[in-house]
Design an enzyme around this catalytic site. Structure first.
Site, PDB file in Angstrom:
ATOM      1  N   ARG A 300     -36.442  -2.609 126.418  1.00  0.00           N
ATOM      2  CA  ARG A 300     -37.031  -3.332 127.552  1.00  0.00           C
ATOM      3  C   ARG A 300     -38.533  -3.507 127.335  1.00  0.00           C
ATOM      4  O   ARG A 300     -39.142  -2.796 126.526  1.00  0.00           O
ATOM      5  CB  ARG A 300     -36.735  -2.661 128.882  1.00  0.00           C
ATOM      6  CG  ARG A 300     -36.921  -1.177 128.903  1.00  0.00           C
ATOM      7  CD  ARG A 300     -36.481  -0.621 130.238  1.00  0.00           C
ATOM      8  NE  ARG A 300     -36.305   0.809 130.161  1.00  0.00           N
ATOM      9  CZ  ARG A 300     -36.540   1.647 131.142  1.00  0.00           C
ATOM     10  NH1 ARG A 300     -36.989   1.191 132.294  1.00  0.00           N
ATOM     11  NH2 ARG A 300     -36.336   2.938 131.006  1.00  0.00           N
ATOM     12  N   LYS A 303     -41.531  -0.975 126.242  1.00  0.00           N
ATOM     13  CA  LYS A 303     -40.996   0.340 125.867  1.00  0.00           C
ATOM     14  C   LYS A 303     -40.949   0.409 124.336  1.00  0.00           C
ATOM     15  O   LYS A 303     -41.328  -0.530 123.646  1.00  0.00           O
ATOM     16  CB  LYS A 303     -39.609   0.564 126.488  1.00  0.00           C
ATOM     17  CG  LYS A 303     -39.604   0.584 127.985  1.00  0.00           C
ATOM     18  CD  LYS A 303     -40.094   1.842 128.697  1.00  0.00           C
ATOM     19  CE  LYS A 303     -39.699   3.149 128.190  1.00  0.00           C
ATOM     20  NZ  LYS A 303     -38.978   4.008 129.121  1.00  0.00           N
ATOM     21  N   ASP A 306     -36.181   1.564 119.237  1.00  0.00           N
ATOM     22  CA  ASP A 306     -35.167   2.628 119.141  1.00  0.00           C
ATOM     23  C   ASP A 306     -34.007   2.037 118.336  1.00  0.00           C
ATOM     24  O   ASP A 306     -33.553   0.913 118.612  1.00  0.00           O
ATOM     25  CB  ASP A 306     -34.736   3.013 120.567  1.00  0.00           C
ATOM     26  CG  ASP A 306     -33.578   4.015 120.613  1.00  0.00           C
ATOM     27  OD1 ASP A 306     -32.871   4.180 119.605  1.00  0.00           O
ATOM     28  OD2 ASP A 306     -33.377   4.618 121.688  1.00  0.00           O
ATOM     29  N   CYS A 308     -30.871   2.410 118.333  1.00  0.00           N
ATOM     30  CA  CYS A 308     -29.608   1.993 118.965  1.00  0.00           C
ATOM     31  C   CYS A 308     -29.673   0.542 119.462  1.00  0.00           C
ATOM     32  O   CYS A 308     -28.646  -0.126 119.565  1.00  0.00           O
ATOM     33  CB  CYS A 308     -29.182   2.951 120.074  1.00  0.00           C
ATOM     34  SG  CYS A 308     -30.267   3.002 121.503  1.00  0.00           S
ATOM     35  N   TYR A 309     -30.887   0.042 119.757  1.00  0.00           N
ATOM     36  CA  TYR A 309     -30.992  -1.362 120.200  1.00  0.00           C
ATOM     37  C   TYR A 309     -30.749  -2.341 119.051  1.00  0.00           C
ATOM     38  O   TYR A 309     -30.625  -3.541 119.279  1.00  0.00           O
ATOM     39  CB  TYR A 309     -32.338  -1.621 120.889  1.00  0.00           C
ATOM     40  CG  TYR A 309     -32.496  -0.759 122.121  1.00  0.00           C
ATOM     41  CD1 TYR A 309     -31.563  -0.818 123.144  1.00  0.00           C
ATOM     42  CD2 TYR A 309     -33.545   0.142 122.243  1.00  0.00           C
ATOM     43  CE1 TYR A 309     -31.671   0.009 124.263  1.00  0.00           C
ATOM     44  CE2 TYR A 309     -33.671   0.962 123.350  1.00  0.00           C
ATOM     45  CZ  TYR A 309     -32.729   0.894 124.352  1.00  0.00           C
ATOM     46  OH  TYR A 309     -32.826   1.700 125.448  1.00  0.00           O
ATOM     47  N   ASP A 352     -32.915   7.499 116.232  1.00  0.00           N
ATOM     48  CA  ASP A 352     -33.589   6.541 117.117  1.00  0.00           C
ATOM     49  C   ASP A 352     -34.875   6.013 116.454  1.00  0.00           C
ATOM     50  O   ASP A 352     -35.075   4.821 116.248  1.00  0.00           O
ATOM     51  CB  ASP A 352     -33.813   7.336 118.428  1.00  0.00           C
ATOM     52  CG  ASP A 352     -34.904   6.882 119.348  1.00  0.00           C
ATOM     53  OD1 ASP A 352     -35.708   6.054 118.955  1.00  0.00           O
ATOM     54  OD2 ASP A 352     -34.958   7.390 120.494  1.00  0.00           O
ATOM     55  N   ASP A 359     -28.110  11.675 115.704  1.00  0.00           N
ATOM     56  CA  ASP A 359     -26.939  12.076 116.495  1.00  0.00           C
ATOM     57  C   ASP A 359     -25.840  11.050 116.271  1.00  0.00           C
ATOM     58  O   ASP A 359     -26.068  10.012 115.634  1.00  0.00           O
ATOM     59  CB  ASP A 359     -27.301  12.218 117.985  1.00  0.00           C
ATOM     60  CG  ASP A 359     -27.868  10.938 118.565  1.00  0.00           C
ATOM     61  OD1 ASP A 359     -27.183   9.904 118.488  1.00  0.00           O
ATOM     62  OD2 ASP A 359     -28.998  10.948 119.086  1.00  0.00           O
ATOM     63  N   HIS A 362     -26.456   7.448 117.889  1.00  0.00           N
ATOM     64  CA  HIS A 362     -27.371   6.585 117.128  1.00  0.00           C
ATOM     65  C   HIS A 362     -26.793   6.216 115.770  1.00  0.00           C
ATOM     66  O   HIS A 362     -26.996   5.094 115.289  1.00  0.00           O
ATOM     67  CB  HIS A 362     -28.757   7.236 117.002  1.00  0.00           C
ATOM     68  CG  HIS A 362     -29.529   7.135 118.276  1.00  0.00           C
ATOM     69  ND1 HIS A 362     -29.519   8.128 119.226  1.00  0.00           N
ATOM     70  CD2 HIS A 362     -30.289   6.124 118.776  1.00  0.00           C
ATOM     71  CE1 HIS A 362     -30.245   7.739 120.269  1.00  0.00           C
ATOM     72  NE2 HIS A 362     -30.724   6.531 120.018  1.00  0.00           N
TER      73      HIS A 362
HETATM   74  C1  LIG Z   1     -20.475  -0.048 126.820  1.00  0.00           C
HETATM   75  C2  LIG Z   1     -21.537   0.726 127.455  1.00  0.00           C
HETATM   76  C3  LIG Z   1     -21.161   1.725 128.482  1.00  0.00           C
HETATM   77  C4  LIG Z   1     -22.811   0.468 127.104  1.00  0.00           C
HETATM   78  C5  LIG Z   1     -24.000   1.216 127.505  1.00  0.00           C
HETATM   79  C6  LIG Z   1     -25.174   0.344 127.375  1.00  0.00           C
HETATM   80  C7  LIG Z   1     -26.491   1.086 127.464  1.00  0.00           C
HETATM   81  C8  LIG Z   1     -27.041   1.682 126.211  1.00  0.00           C
HETATM   82  C9  LIG Z   1     -27.146   1.169 128.609  1.00  0.00           C
HETATM   83  C10 LIG Z   1     -28.453   1.829 128.688  1.00  0.00           C
HETATM   84  C11 LIG Z   1     -28.810   2.162 130.104  1.00  0.00           C
HETATM   85  C12 LIG Z   1     -30.277   2.547 130.310  1.00  0.00           C
HETATM   86  C13 LIG Z   1     -30.902   2.145 131.586  1.00  0.00           C
HETATM   87  C14 LIG Z   1     -30.962   3.198 129.416  1.00  0.00           C
HETATM   88  C15 LIG Z   1     -32.428   3.557 129.589  1.00  0.00           C
HETATM   89  O1  LIG Z   1     -32.671   4.590 128.804  1.00  0.00           O
HETATM   90  P1  LIG Z   1     -34.152   5.081 128.493  1.00  0.00           P
HETATM   91  O2  LIG Z   1     -35.055   4.854 129.666  1.00  0.00           O
HETATM   92  O3  LIG Z   1     -34.027   6.476 127.992  1.00  0.00           O
HETATM   93  O4  LIG Z   1     -34.518   4.169 127.259  1.00  0.00           O
HETATM   94  P2  LIG Z   1     -35.616   3.004 127.048  1.00  0.00           P
HETATM   95  O5  LIG Z   1     -36.934   3.645 127.202  1.00  0.00           O
HETATM   96  O6  LIG Z   1     -35.353   2.556 125.651  1.00  0.00           O
HETATM   97  O7  LIG Z   1     -35.330   1.940 128.072  1.00  0.00           O
HETATM   98 ZN   LIG Z   2     -31.363   5.082 121.446  1.00  0.00          ZN
END
Ligand SMILES: CC(C)=CCC/C(C)=C/CC/C(C)=C/COP(=O)(O)OP(=O)(O)O
Ligand SMILES: [Zn+2]
Length: 421
Positions: A300, A303, A306, A308-309, A352, A359, A362
Site C-alpha cells: 500500500r 509502506k 515485501d 509476498c506482494y 519478506d 517463513d 513468504h
Molecule cells: C486469499 C487470501 C485470504 C488472501 C489474503 C490477502 C492478504 C495478504 C491480505 C492482507 C491483509 C492486510 C490488511 C495486511 C496488512 O498487513 P501489514 O500492515 O502487516 O502489511 P503492510 O505494511 O505491507 O500493509
Molecule cells: Zn509479507
C-alpha cells in the site's frame, strides 16, 4: 476562495479526528522556476514528513543496495536449499512458538506443497500427497467444508487453502472423488450476504474481498459456480475500488491494499467482469507499488516493499496482462529484488525483505511472484490460457495467476470436476 487554514480546520474537525496538527505548506506552481530550487524544495518537504516508516525505508534501501552491489551477476535461485527447507516442514513437528498456525493447518499444507510444485512438478512425493489428503480428511471426514484444524469451525480461508492443497495431490488414493461438492456449495450459499459479499464463517466472521475470492476460487475449481452464488458479487467488488485505483477489503471506505486488490482482481477475472472497473487507475496503482531503488513491490501507498506482494500485486498485474490490458510492473526488476533480497545463505526459505526471517507463507508467495516474472500471460486465438516463456534461467512451473497454482495442477483438477474422469 476558501482560506487554506480554515479548510484544514474543517477537515480535521469533521473527517479526521486527528490528534496531531497537520502541516500546511503553500507551494508555488509558477512556471520558470529553476530546477535547482525545485530540488531543494522536494528535499525539504521529504525531511519534514520523516516518519517511522520513512526511516525504516531508508534502512531497507541501504540493505538492498548493499546486496545489489555484492554480486555483479544475478544470484541463482537456491532450489536445493529450498527443497530441503520445504521437505523439513513435512517431516518435523512445529515448535511451540508457532502455535498460532494451529488454526491455519490447510494453509501450511498449501504453502508447502505449492512451493515444492512451483519449484518442480516432481518435488512433491506421492507419500506427501497421501499425508496431505489424510490430514485434510481428518479435519473434515465428510469431504468439506474445512476448518483450520480438527474440531474447528469451517472457514472460507481454510476451505480455500484445503481445496488448493487437494488440487496439488493428483487424485492420489481417489481423494478427489471424496470431496463433497454439494455440502461445500450449500455452505457457500449460507455465507452469502445481501451486499454480494461472503461471511468467512457461519455466525461469526468478517465480510471482505478475501472471502469473495476464497468462495469464487473454491466454486470455480469444483465446478459449482452458479448464478445464485454470483448474484451481486460484481457490485460488491466494484465498490471496493478506491480513488487510488487499488482495492480495499469492503465497499466504499477502505484503504487500497495489495492483498485485497489481488482478491478483487482475481474474483473479477473468474466472473469475467474486469471490464466493469477502472483498469487504467488500477494499473497505475500497481505500478506505483513498485519502488526504486528497492525494485520490489509494496502492499500500500507509503509502506515498505515485501516479497509476498510479488504475488499479491504481481499476480493482479499478471491477471491484467492475461486479459490483454498490458503490462504494469517491471518483471525483471522484481526478479532482481527476489533473487538478491529475498534469499540468504544464512537461512533456507524465502523472506519478506533483508533483515527478516524466511517463513512458509513468504516462500510460497515469493516463488509464485518469481514464476510470474518468467512468463508473458495471454490467451490464444481460441481463448485458451496460453502463456509464453521469457527466456531467462531458473525455470519454475508456469502458474495460473488467478489461482496461485501451477497450470498443470489447475488443469488436471478442473478437468476432473468437469468430466469426472
Ligand atoms: C486469499 C487470501 C485470504 C488472501 C489474503 C490477502 C492478504 C495478504 C491480505 C492482507 C491483509 C492486510 C490488511 C495486511 C496488512 O498487513 P501489514 O500492515 O502487516 O502489511 P503492510 O505494511 O505491507 O500493509
Ligand atoms: Zn509479507
Amino acid at each position: 476562495m476558501v482560506n487554506p487554514a480554515s479548510r484544514v480546520k474543517f477537515v480535521k474537525k469533521n473527517f479526521l479526528g486527528r490528534k496531531r496538527e497537520p502541516t500546511v505548506r503553500v507551494v508555488s506552481t509558477e512556471e520558470g522556476q529553476d530546477l535547482e530550487g525545485e530540488e531543494e524544495d522536494i528535499v525539504s518537504i521529504m525531511k519534514e514528513i520523516e516518519t517511522e516508516t520513512t526511516i525504516a525505508r531508508d534502512e531497507v534501501i541501504a540493505k538492498c543496495q548493499s546486496l545489489y552491489r555484492e554480486s555483479q551477476s544475478e544470484p541463482e535461485l537456491g532450489r536445493e536449499q529450498l527443497k530441503k527447507y520445504l521437505d523439513s516442514a513435512f517431516s518435523n513437528e512445529f515448535p511451540p512458538q508457532m502455535v498460532a498456525l494451529d488454526a491455519s493447518q490447510p494453509w501450511v499444507l498449501y504453502w508447502t506443497a505449492n512451493s515444492l510444485k512451483v519449484l518442480d512438478e516432481g518435488y512433491l512425493s506421492d507419500h506427501c500427497k497421501r499425508r496431505i489428503c489424510e490430514k485434510l480428511f481428518a479435519i473434515s471426514e465428510s469431504g468439506g467444508p474445512f476448518g483450520g484444524g480438527i474440531g474447528q469451525l469451517p472457514h472460507l480461508a481454510s476451505t480455500y487453502a484445503a481445496v488448493s492443497a487437494l488440487a496439488l495431490c493428483d487424485n492420489v488414493e481417489g481423494y478427489w472423488d471424496r470431496i463433497n461438492e454439494k455440502a461445500i456449495y450449500d455452505w457457500l450459499l449460507s455465507l452469502k450476504q445481501p451486499n454480494g459479499g461472503f461471511k468467512t464463517c457461519r455466525g461469526v466472521g468478517e465480510t471482505d474481498t478475501r472471502g469473495v475470492y476464497c468462495a469464487l476460487s473454491i466454486a470455480s475449481l469444483l465446478n459449482i459456480l452458479t448464478d445464485e452464488l454470483c448474484e451481486k458479487v460484481v457490485d460488491f467488488l466494484v465498490g471496493c475500488q478506491t480513488y487510488e485505483g487499488g482495492f480495499g477489503g469492503c465497499p466504499y471506505g477502505d484503504e487500497a491494499h495489495g492483498g485485497y486488490t489481488f482478491c478483487a482482481v482475481a474474483s473479477l477475472a473468474i466472473l469475467g467482469a474486469l471490464d466493469k472497473i477502472d483498469q487504467s487507475s488500477l494499473m497505475r496503482w500497481c505500478s506505483q507499488k513498485q519502488y526504486e531503488p528497492e525494485k520490489g513491490l509494496s502492499g500500500r501507498t507509503n509502506k515498505l516493499v515485501d516479497g509476498c506482494y510479488s504475488f499479491w500485486v504481481g499476480g493482479a498485474a499478471a491477471i491484467l496482462e492475461l486479459y490483454g490490458y498490458g503490462k504494469c510492473i517491471d518483471k525483471l526488476a522484481l526478479r532482481k529484488y527476489i533473487l538478491y533480497c529475498c534469499q540468504s545463505s544464512a537461512r533456507y526459505g524465502l523472506r519478506d525483505k533483508p533483515g527478516t526471517h524466511p517463513d512458509l507463507y513468504h516462500t510460497n508467495y515469493v516463488l509464485l511472484g518469481l514464476a510470474i516474472t518468467e512468463n508473458l500471460f495471454g490467451f490464444s486465438s481460441d481463448s485458451q490460457f496460453n502463456p509464453a516463456s521469457i527466456s531467462i534461467p531458473s525455470r519454475l512451473s508456469c502458474i495460473n495467476p488467478i489461482y496461485g497454482l501451477p497450470v498443470k495442477d489447475f488443469e488436471n483438477f478442473t478437468k476432473h470436476f468437469r468430466y469426472e474422469d
